[in-house]
Design an enzyme around this catalytic site. Structure first.
Site, PDB file in Angstrom:
ATOM      1  N   ARG A   1      55.669  64.794 -23.586  1.00 53.52           N
ATOM      2  CA  ARG A   1      57.022  65.174 -23.184  1.00 53.52           C
ATOM      3  C   ARG A   1      57.108  66.628 -22.729  1.00 53.52           C
ATOM      4  O   ARG A   1      56.802  67.553 -23.497  1.00 53.52           O
ATOM      5  CB  ARG A   1      58.011  64.936 -24.331  1.00 53.52           C
ATOM      6  CG  ARG A   1      59.459  65.142 -23.880  1.00 53.52           C
ATOM      7  CD  ARG A   1      60.476  64.903 -24.984  1.00 53.52           C
ATOM      8  NE  ARG A   1      61.826  65.104 -24.464  1.00 53.52           N
ATOM      9  CZ  ARG A   1      62.402  66.311 -24.288  1.00 53.52           C
ATOM     10  NH1 ARG A   1      61.741  67.395 -24.620  1.00 53.52           N
ATOM     11  NH2 ARG A   1      63.616  66.390 -23.786  1.00 53.52           N
TER      12      ARG A   1
ATOM     13  N   LYS B   1      68.329  55.300  -6.122  1.00 56.26           N
ATOM     14  CA  LYS B   1      68.618  54.241  -7.100  1.00 56.26           C
ATOM     15  C   LYS B   1      67.822  54.469  -8.385  1.00 56.26           C
ATOM     16  O   LYS B   1      66.814  53.806  -8.641  1.00 56.26           O
ATOM     17  CB  LYS B   1      68.316  52.867  -6.478  1.00 56.26           C
ATOM     18  CG  LYS B   1      68.991  51.709  -7.195  1.00 56.26           C
ATOM     19  CD  LYS B   1      68.944  50.455  -6.360  1.00 56.26           C
ATOM     20  CE  LYS B   1      69.311  49.210  -7.132  1.00 56.26           C
ATOM     21  NZ  LYS B   1      70.637  49.214  -7.735  1.00 56.26           N
TER      22      LYS B   1
ATOM     23  N   GLU C   1      82.728  54.333  -5.408  1.00 62.10           N
ATOM     24  CA  GLU C   1      82.227  52.950  -5.449  1.00 62.10           C
ATOM     25  C   GLU C   1      82.511  52.367  -6.818  1.00 62.10           C
ATOM     26  O   GLU C   1      83.088  53.034  -7.679  1.00 62.10           O
ATOM     27  CB  GLU C   1      80.729  52.911  -5.137  1.00 62.10           C
ATOM     28  CG  GLU C   1      79.896  53.769  -6.073  1.00 62.10           C
ATOM     29  CD  GLU C   1      78.422  53.895  -5.686  1.00 62.10           C
ATOM     30  OE1 GLU C   1      77.886  53.023  -4.978  1.00 62.10           O
ATOM     31  OE2 GLU C   1      77.808  54.884  -6.127  1.00 62.10           O
TER      32      GLU C   1
HETATM   33  N1  PMP Z   1      76.536  50.958  -5.918  1.00 59.91           N
HETATM   34  C1  PMP Z   1      75.953  51.058  -7.129  1.00 59.91           C
HETATM   35  C2  PMP Z   1      76.238  52.250  -7.978  1.00 59.91           C
HETATM   36  C3  PMP Z   1      75.087  50.050  -7.570  1.00 59.91           C
HETATM   37  O1  PMP Z   1      74.490  50.149  -8.796  1.00 59.91           O
HETATM   38  C4  PMP Z   1      74.858  48.914  -6.756  1.00 59.91           C
HETATM   39  C5  PMP Z   1      73.981  47.780  -7.207  1.00 59.91           C
HETATM   40  N2  PMP Z   1      72.775  48.169  -7.696  1.00 59.91           N
HETATM   41  C6  PMP Z   1      75.490  48.855  -5.496  1.00 59.91           C
HETATM   42  C7  PMP Z   1      76.318  49.904  -5.116  1.00 59.91           C
HETATM   43  C8  PMP Z   1      75.277  47.702  -4.575  1.00 59.91           C
HETATM   44  O2  PMP Z   1      74.018  47.763  -3.974  1.00 59.91           O
HETATM   45  P1  PMP Z   1      73.263  46.459  -3.496  1.00 59.91           P
HETATM   46  O3  PMP Z   1      74.164  45.765  -2.536  1.00 59.91           O
HETATM   47  O4  PMP Z   1      72.029  46.960  -2.860  1.00 59.91           O
HETATM   48  O5  PMP Z   1      73.019  45.638  -4.739  1.00 59.91           O
END
Ligand code: PMP
Length: 283
Positions: A100, A147, A179
């Site tokens: 770590r 992501k 979102e």
């Molecule tokens: N925004 C966020 C924060 C998400 O976690 C996701 C899904 N993983 C999406 C949008 C939608 O992305 P996707 O259509 O690629 O699943």
């Protein structure tokens, strides 16, 4: 449940699969992931998920230990071993195991994990009834376009929504919707589809890209811009998109009904088109 999962080249029973306590994914959320949905035993939008995976890897200076062709083979092998016909395949790459320390060596070997989740995606009660959402301040970090597995705040928001008797939360930053906790957000006004444009504030949804393309191909009007919660409440309809929820109508925001309080025609039509096109293009 006796799933077979994939860990660094091995297919193991889920209880035999183990990751080191020193894995940086565990200690620092130093990991990225993708979720690809499966319909009729085939992968939906696989190439787009790999493209976004490559982008996330690049942004964090991570690398995938196997090639794209091998990743596809692992997805298929896991689907077959688990007899998955509908659901999703989750794939995660973490920087790997190191003592770590905030700084890391460039020599660390990444950890690659994949597993399947069986789930009914087409026949969804939420798609039929629509979902209720609440608005919550967006307090996530500034690189939501990557992501990563840093999902604590969205998870807390989802729990706030459930506690409030809703299904999900829409996140709001500087007065506009970014979102949903795990999906992209849309409103429809005078038949025009409105969604936030791409940037660091949101994940570049694979389903979002597909839906906007399909919408334009059937002459539905699309506008990419920010919108407020007041606009959500006065919209004709609203919906979310994600790999596992496809297009799901939103029928309530902060306790107020949207439109006539039932799934709107644009969301319903887009869901039909998305499923039809996805099945046609699945690999
Ligand atoms: N925004 C966020 C924060 C998400 O976690 C996701 C899904 N993983 C999406 C949008 C939608 O992305 P996707 O259509 O690629 O699943």
């Amino acid at each position: 449940m006796k799933r077979i999962v994939y860990v660094n080249g091995n297919y193991l029973g889920e209880s035999e699969a183990k990751i080191s306590v020193f894995d940086r994914g565990f200690l620092f959320a130093d990991a990225i992931y993708e979720v690809t949905s499966v319909l009729e035993g085939k992968l939906i939008d696989f190439e787009s998920h790999i493209k976004r995976l490559d982008r996330s890897l690049e942004e964090l200076g991570l690398f995938c230990p196997i090639s794209t062709d091998e990743l596809l083979l692992v997805h298929r092998e896991l689907m077959q071993r688990n007899q998955l016909t509908e659901g999703c395949v989750y794939m995660q790459i973490s920087r790997g195991v190191a003592d770590r320390d905030f700084a890391y060596s460039l020599e660390v070997e990444p950890t690659l994990v994949l597993f399947t989740q069986a789930k009914s995606l087409i026949d969804s009660t939420q798609a039929k009834s629509g979902i209720k959402v609440i608005s919550v301040e967006d307090k996530r970090w500034g690189r939501r376009d990557i992501k990563t597995v840093q999902l604590l705040y969205p998870s807390m928001c989802k729990m706030m929504a459930i506690k409030a008797g809703a299904d999900d939360a829409w996140l709001v930053q500087d007065g506009t919707v970014t979102e949903g906790t795990s999906n992209n957000a849309y409103i429809v006004k005078n038949r025009k589809i409105i969604t936030r444009s791409l940037g660091n504030e949101i994940l570049h949804g694979i389903t979002r890209a597909a839906i906007l393309m399909y919408a334009k191909s059937v002459q539905m009007e699309v506008e990419e811009r920010t919108f407020t919660i007041d606009e959500v409440i006065s919209a004709d309809e609203a919906f979310i998109t994600s790999a596992t929820s496809f297009v799901t109508p939103v029928v309530e925001m902060d306790g107020q009904s949207l439109g006539d309080g039932t799934p709107g025609p644009v969301a319903v039509r887009l869901r039909e088109i998305y499923i039809e096109e996805s099945l046609r293009r699945a690999i």
